[in-house]
Write a protein that holds these residues in place. Structure first.
Motif, PDB file in Angstrom:
ATOM      1  N   THR A   1       0.832  -1.204   0.000  1.00  0.00           N
ATOM      2  CA  THR A   1       0.000   0.000   0.000  1.00  0.00           C
ATOM      3  C   THR A   1       0.867   1.256   0.000  1.00  0.00           C
ATOM      4  N   SER A   2       1.940   1.241   0.786  1.00  0.00           N
ATOM      5  CA  SER A   2       2.847   2.400   0.853  1.00  0.00           C
ATOM      6  C   SER A   2       3.467   2.695  -0.509  1.00  0.00           C
ATOM      7  N   MET A   3       3.885   1.629  -1.214  1.00  0.00           N
ATOM      8  CA  MET A   3       4.454   1.817  -2.552  1.00  0.00           C
ATOM      9  C   MET A   3       3.385   2.323  -3.523  1.00  0.00           C
ATOM     10  N   MET A   4       2.174   1.778  -3.403  1.00  0.00           N
ATOM     11  CA  MET A   4       1.070   2.200  -4.268  1.00  0.00           C
ATOM     12  C   MET A   4       0.738   3.683  -4.033  1.00  0.00           C
ATOM     13  N   ILE A   5       0.827   4.126  -2.789  1.00  0.00           N
ATOM     14  CA  ILE A   5       0.557   5.529  -2.453  1.00  0.00           C
ATOM     15  C   ILE A   5       1.618   6.431  -3.075  1.00  0.00           C
TER      16      ILE A   5
ATOM     17  N   GLY B   1       1.034   6.373  -6.781  1.00  0.00           N
ATOM     18  CA  GLY B   1      -0.279   6.956  -7.040  1.00  0.00           C
ATOM     19  C   GLY B   1      -0.283   8.457  -6.897  1.00  0.00           C
ATOM     20  N   ARG B   2       0.410   8.981  -5.893  1.00  0.00           N
ATOM     21  CA  ARG B   2       0.447  10.440  -5.678  1.00  0.00           C
ATOM     22  C   ARG B   2       1.179  11.145  -6.829  1.00  0.00           C
ATOM     23  N   ILE B   3       2.267  10.553  -7.294  1.00  0.00           N
ATOM     24  CA  ILE B   3       2.997  11.162  -8.418  1.00  0.00           C
ATOM     25  C   ILE B   3       2.109  11.192  -9.660  1.00  0.00           C
ATOM     26  N   SER B   4       1.443  10.066  -9.944  1.00  0.00           N
ATOM     27  CA  SER B   4       0.518   9.998 -11.087  1.00  0.00           C
ATOM     28  C   SER B   4      -0.623  10.992 -10.916  1.00  0.00           C
ATOM     29  N   PHE B   5      -1.146  11.078  -9.683  1.00  0.00           N
ATOM     30  CA  PHE B   5      -2.277  11.957  -9.379  1.00  0.00           C
ATOM     31  C   PHE B   5      -1.922  13.417  -9.654  1.00  0.00           C
TER      32      PHE B   5
ATOM     33  N   ILE C   1      -7.018   0.222   1.180  1.00  0.00           N
ATOM     34  CA  ILE C   1      -7.551   1.208   0.235  1.00  0.00           C
ATOM     35  C   ILE C   1      -8.004   2.481   0.933  1.00  0.00           C
ATOM     36  N   ILE C   2      -8.543   2.366   2.147  1.00  0.00           N
ATOM     37  CA  ILE C   2      -8.969   3.561   2.886  1.00  0.00           C
ATOM     38  C   ILE C   2      -7.752   4.455   3.159  1.00  0.00           C
ATOM     39  N   ARG C   3      -6.661   3.832   3.587  1.00  0.00           N
ATOM     40  CA  ARG C   3      -5.424   4.580   3.810  1.00  0.00           C
ATOM     41  C   ARG C   3      -4.904   5.171   2.500  1.00  0.00           C
ATOM     42  N   PHE C   4      -5.026   4.420   1.415  1.00  0.00           N
ATOM     43  CA  PHE C   4      -4.581   4.890   0.104  1.00  0.00           C
ATOM     44  C   PHE C   4      -5.245   6.220  -0.242  1.00  0.00           C
ATOM     45  N   PHE C   5      -6.576   6.285  -0.110  1.00  0.00           N
ATOM     46  CA  PHE C   5      -7.288   7.513  -0.471  1.00  0.00           C
ATOM     47  C   PHE C   5      -7.002   8.653   0.497  1.00  0.00           C
ATOM     48  N   LYS C   6      -6.858   8.335   1.785  1.00  0.00           N
ATOM     49  CA  LYS C   6      -6.540   9.370   2.773  1.00  0.00           C
ATOM     50  C   LYS C   6      -5.205  10.032   2.449  1.00  0.00           C
ATOM     51  N   GLU C   7      -4.192   9.202   2.178  1.00  0.00           N
ATOM     52  CA  GLU C   7      -2.865   9.750   1.919  1.00  0.00           C
ATOM     53  C   GLU C   7      -2.746  10.350   0.512  1.00  0.00           C
ATOM     54  N   LEU C   8      -3.549   9.850  -0.413  1.00  0.00           N
ATOM     55  CA  LEU C   8      -3.577  10.421  -1.765  1.00  0.00           C
ATOM     56  C   LEU C   8      -4.048  11.871  -1.711  1.00  0.00           C
TER      57      LEU C   8
ATOM     58  N   ILE D   1       4.274  16.427  -0.497  1.00  0.00           N
ATOM     59  CA  ILE D   1       4.900  16.032   0.763  1.00  0.00           C
ATOM     60  C   ILE D   1       6.412  16.084   0.571  1.00  0.00           C
ATOM     61  N   ASP D   2       7.170  15.910   1.646  1.00  0.00           N
ATOM     62  CA  ASP D   2       8.637  16.067   1.590  1.00  0.00           C
ATOM     63  C   ASP D   2       9.283  15.128   0.575  1.00  0.00           C
ATOM     64  N   PHE D   3       8.816  13.875   0.505  1.00  0.00           N
ATOM     65  CA  PHE D   3       9.386  12.893  -0.431  1.00  0.00           C
ATOM     66  C   PHE D   3       9.270  13.377  -1.877  1.00  0.00           C
ATOM     67  N   GLU D   4       8.114  13.943  -2.219  1.00  0.00           N
ATOM     68  CA  GLU D   4       7.878  14.404  -3.601  1.00  0.00           C
ATOM     69  C   GLU D   4       8.701  15.648  -3.919  1.00  0.00           C
TER      70      GLU D   4
END
Length: 514
Positions: A304-308, A311-315, A436-443, A493-496
């Motif tokens: 999930t962490s990798m998907m986030i 996913g955020r970069i794509s988003f 998935i709930i965490r995915f959308f929250k962090e997205l 976020i800082d990583f991005e």
């Protein structure tokens, strides 16, 4: 991994991005040029007959991808006899498939006038000639495509990809020249045919003379044929899904609408597929990572962490395009092809493209999820689900196409997409173990507020007075600068931010070295 193979992989990946860039940018430039020279009716015939013949290409049954897998397997095992026998078997299968293609083509040829009920006699004749040429292309192209599969199986990526780029550029130049001298839709298909024959011949020379691949039948086994098709089954199912996604609308509209409507629909589809290319270029890179994590028994939370992250970069990238298209897209489409389609036609193409983009966004953001399914060998559920709802969506679109035309067709199609993606999120959560709930929250963490500000600002940018390309560039530049600043300071976020800084520094270092 051997240095030569590593070099082939790196160069092959680079050529992939070059291909995506060229097809998108040159495609945007070529479309209005072709449309202007063919006219919207003939362009609609060209698109629809192409989609119809594309349906028959499903008879490949996924053998091309299967060739890559088996060639790589026999090469790794150094089983020369097994490789020769596999290739001979597939060539026999391709000969049978090509014969079936020609038979089906001959049968349908006699029903073209009764299928395209809204075309004039002159348009029917154009459709017939295009159909014959495309059937011939398909009959030689199916076995010809396996030659490229052999190259990939031998991890020789550079030659076929470079050849494809050269072919694309030369084909575009030839089209410009031929249309400038009065050529029409039939001329385009003749060009395609000539280039197909040339590319197949050049690839065959490379495969047999440079790679030293031999084709020899040592034993024909029905059991072996079944084994080949057992691997290609799910590839075939996903090809069916893509068919219903992108081509089924052409069949339906070709039956009930005029060629002009087919052009409007085709332009909308074209823009929608360009949208997907940007994100797919990112997510496709991460399949090896998904495989490594799955083999290493990564937990659901780790996946999930990798998907986030992905996913955020794509988003962020996709939201830049989507918001721009919502506010500036109508002006762009009108400037791009409005002269040929008219204001109403360009408006409908914009709406169709926008519908695709909205429906396509979530699947693209969750592209890493598909990589996880592939790595875990759990694609069957998604394949069956997608195919079922794509068929239902096409049927719904066919019902809506008569009263609402191209927009009605697309409305039905995307209804299937939206239902599938919601079901897939339950599947990811319950079966694959993704949170998935965490995915959308962090997205939406930070990006939600930033995007709301961007939307508000874009509304006012759209009201910058004026029209024409200069006005569009001013609006687009203002929007791009505003989006970049707002997302960087409020949405990332800082990583991005670190990823962006490192990428920027890398480019500067390369420039300074030069």
């Amino acid at each position: 991994m051997k240095p030569r193979v590593l070099s082939q992989l790196k160069k092959g990946a680079l050529l992939n991005y070059v291909t995506i860039f060229l097809t998108n940018v040159i495609g945007l430039l070529m479309t209005p040029f072709i449309l202007n020279h063919l006219g919207k009716n003939e362009y609609g015939i060209y698109l629809t007959v192409g989609a119809l013949v594309g349906t028959i290409s499903l008879l490949d049954f996924g053998l091309n991808n299967t060739t890559i897998r088996f060639v790589a397997k026999y090469k790794a095992e150094k089983d020369k006899k097994g490789l020769e026998n596999f290739l001979a078997t597939t060539m026999i299968l391709y000969s049978i498939i090509s014969t079936i293609v020609i038979i089906l083509g001959a049968i349908f040829y006699n029903y073209i006038d009764s299928y395209f009920t809204k075309m004039t006699p002159e348009e029917i004749e154009i459709a017939r000639v295009i159909f014959v040429l495309l059937i011939f292309n398909l009959a030689i192209g199916l076995p010809g495509g396996s030659l490229t599969g052999m190259c990939y199986g031998y991890e020789a990526f550079v030659f076929p990809k470079a050849l494809n780029i050269v072919r694309y550029l030369m084909r575009c130049l030839t089209i410009v020249a031929v249309l400038s001298f009065g050529g029409k839709a039939i001329a385009l298909v003749v060009i395609e045919t000539v280039f197909n024959i040339l590319i197949i011949s050049i690839t065959a020379y490379y495969v047999f003379k440079k790679l030293k691949i031999r084709i020899k039948l040592h034993e024909f086994s029905v059991k072996f044929v079944k084994h080949i098709f057992s691997y290609s089954t799910w590839i075939f199912v996903f090809a069916l899904v893509a068919l219903f996604q992108w081509k089924a609308g052409h069949w339906v509209l070709g039956r009930v609408c005029t060629p002009e409507v087919l052009t409007i629909y085709g332009i909308g589809i074209l823009l929608g597929t360009y949208y997907g290319a940007f994100s797919t270029a990112i997510s496709s890179v991460f399949l090896p990572r998904a495989t490594q994590m799955s083999v290493g028994n990564a937990t659901g939370e780790e996946l999930t962490s990798m998907m986030i992250k992905i996913g955020r970069i794509s988003f962020i990238i996709l939201m830049y395009i989507l918001i721009a298209f919502i506010f500036l897209g109508r002006q762009f489409v009108n400037l791009w092809v409005g002269g040929e389609l008219g204001e109403e036609g360009s408006y409908e193409s914009w709406i169709i493209a926008l519908m695709i983009m909205v429906a396509y966004t979530l699947p693209l953001i969750q592209g890493f999820g598909n990589s996880i399914l592939e790595a875990k060998n759990k694609l069957s559920f998604k394949a069956i689900l997608y195919l079922s709802f794509m068929i239902i969506g096409t049927a719904t679109g066919a019902f809506l196409a008569k009263p609402y035309g191209a927009i009605g067709m697309m409305s039905g199609s995307i209804s299937g997409w939206l239902i599938v993606q919601n079901v897939m999120n339950f599947y990811y959560h319950k079966t694959i173990g993704l949170n998935i709930i965490r995915f959308f929250k962090e997205l939406l963490n930070k990006t939600c507020l930033a995007l709301l500000i961007v939307v508000g600002l874009s509304y006012f940018v759209n009201y910058i007075p004026g029209d024409g390309w200069v006005n569009f560039v001013i609006k687009g530049t203002t929007y791009t600068v505003a989006y970049g600043l707002i997302i960087y300071f409020l949405g990332m976020i800082d990583f991005e931010k670190e990823l962006f800084k490192n990428s920027f520094k890398s480019v500067l270092n390369k420039v300074n070295k030069k």
